[in-house]
Design an enzyme around this catalytic site. Structure first.
Site, short mmCIF file in Angstrom:
data_model
loop_
_atom_site.label_atom_id
_atom_site.label_comp_id
_atom_site.label_asym_id
_atom_site.label_seq_id
_atom_site.Cartn_x
_atom_site.Cartn_y
_atom_site.Cartn_z
N ARG A 15 0.82 -1.18 0.03
CA ARG A 15 -0.07 -0.06 -0.11
C ARG A 15 0.97 1.28 -0.16
NH1 ARG A 15 -3.59 -1.47 5.24
NH2 ARG A 15 -1.62 -2.63 5.59
N LYS A 75 1.73 1.66 7.16
CA LYS A 75 2.02 0.97 8.63
C LYS A 75 3.00 1.43 9.37
CE LYS A 75 0.76 -2.54 9.09
NZ LYS A 75 -0.22 -2.66 10.35
N TYR A 94 -0.88 4.16 10.81
CA TYR A 94 -1.32 3.12 11.83
C TYR A 94 0.14 3.16 12.55
CZ TYR A 94 -5.27 1.91 9.16
OH TYR A 94 -6.52 1.97 8.50
N HIS A 96 -0.41 1.18 16.43
CA HIS A 96 -0.43 -0.06 17.14
C HIS A 96 0.46 -0.30 18.23
CE1 HIS A 96 -3.77 -1.16 14.32
NE2 HIS A 96 -3.16 -1.26 13.42
N GLU A 118 -5.16 4.63 14.00
CA GLU A 118 -6.58 3.54 14.54
C GLU A 118 -7.15 4.16 15.84
OE1 GLU A 118 -2.41 2.54 16.62
OE2 GLU A 118 -3.19 3.06 14.28
N ASP A 270 -2.76 -7.07 15.20
CA ASP A 270 -1.88 -5.84 15.29
C ASP A 270 -1.95 -5.34 16.65
OD1 ASP A 270 -1.10 -5.24 12.86
OD2 ASP A 270 -3.02 -4.40 12.01
#
Length: 362
Positions: A15, A75, A94, A96, A118, A270
């Site tokens: 991505r 990511k 993101y 996490h 998130e 995740d």
């Protein structure tokens, strides 16, 4: 503002933080955008596509990081990328962090501002930047579960929908949020026998009404989970506590009671995973077995369908990227409490309460 879009370097991650259409919106608004050469290859976008959208093509990651005030990724930054960050930069991606203390420490040491997709909130309390990827992961979980139930992949040799005279597979979905609901829809659409488990009666009632009683719904208790898992061919873990580590709702003892060749898919990996036997895997080596049960625990499931995922993600992130670029992170977060909820690390401190509680004293 100068916005940087580096290539993703996580294993099998294709991505990209900004698609050309998003870049065009930003450059037309007067912002400068640098995109690493080849960053869009995995989503069928060439460097020329980005040039036409107004971007400058940078030769490598250090060039992107060096010039950018705002970095937009997909990511979590790998440790090599964290080393490139500066205290005056904002990272939007993101994160996490609850399941990744090493990354949290690296971001704190970098000294900048890290905003996690998130934990950004919508006015209604939903998670607008997690939702599109939860939709993808929920739908993918049924696809990969069906694949690994095939005998050639080590599974029991069970067809999800069965055929005339042969019962369908039993699919259990734990968690009826966005990911879980999408998993239920896909499994039901393939004619599996589906059970959805959640602690929200309202969500269970919605599923009951949506499928006219065609999906079994159970209130989440240890006993309900234990009994449902024991009889399942495929168990999908879709539990989410925003910002925090996922609760381990399926124990190793429950896994041992399942039939050999059954499959579990942990969408919550995740955030640490909701099966006691879960550990992170990659698209290169997506599965492993515990007590004869196939575990699929890929931490970036939507990366397998990068074009669909990147388009869906950009649709959700672009308004927030515009706000950060137009106003700067301090004003943008002051004016939008939902964006402020995305602040995870600010100048060396963990600022999100759930993340801080999950990580404890670093």
């Amino acid at each position: 503002m100068h916005i940087g879009v580096p290539s993703e370097i996580k294993v099998q991650e294709f991505r990209v933080g900004l698609m050309p259409a998003a870049v065009r919106e930003l450059t037309h608004a007067g912002h400068e955008v640098s995109v690493q050469s080849g960053a869009g290859t995995g989503v069928d976008c060439t460097d020329e596509d980005y040039r036409r959208a107004g971007a400058r093509i940078a030769p490598d990651a250090p060039s992107v990081f060096r010039g950018a005030q705002l970095l937009v990724k997909v990511k979590e930054p790998q440790l090599a990328e964290c080393a490139l960050l500066r205290p005056d930069q904002v990272l939007f991606t993101y994160l996490h962090l609850a399941a990744d203390p090493a990354q949290a420490r690296a971001l704190m040491q970098a000294g900048g501002v890290a905003i996690a997709y998130e934990t950004v909130l919508a006015p209604d309390g939903s998670l607008p930047l997690l939702t599109p990827m939860s939709e993808v992961a929920g739908r993918m979980s049924v696809q990969v579960g069906a694949q690994y139930l095939q005998k050639a992949h080590g599974g029991r040799g069970v067809l999800l929908g069965g055929v005339a005279g042969v019962p369908p597979a039993r699919v259990v979905v734990i968690g009826a949020g966005v990911a879980g609901r999408n998993a239920v829809e896909m499994a039901h659409g393939l004619r599996a026998e589906v059970t959805a488990i959640d602690r929200s009666i309202a969500r269970l009632r919605e599923l009951d009404q949506l499928f006219a009683g065609g999906v079994r719904t159970l209130f989440s208790t240890a006993e309900a989970i234990e009994q449902a898992v024991a009889d399942a061919d495929l168990v999908i873990g879709a539990v989410l506590v925003p910002g925090a580590a996922a609760p381990r709702l399926v124990t190793a003892a429950m896994i041992r009671r399942m039939r050999a060749g059954s499959v579990v898919v942990d969408i919550a990996i995740d955030q640490g995973g909701c099966f006691e036997t879960s550990r992170p895997t990659t698209h290169d080596a997506p599965v492993y077995e515990v007590d004869g049960i196939i575990h699929y625990c890929v931490t970036n499931m939507p990366g397998a369908v990068p074009r669909t995922s990147a388009l869906a993600l950009n649709n959700a992130t672009l308004p927030f990227v515009r706000a950060l670029a137009d106003k700067g992170w301090e004003r943008a977060s002051a004016e939008d409490p939902g964006l402020a909820a995305g602040l995870n690390v600010v100048h060396g401190r963990i600022t999100h309460p759930a993340v801080a509680a999950a990580l404890g004293a670093l």
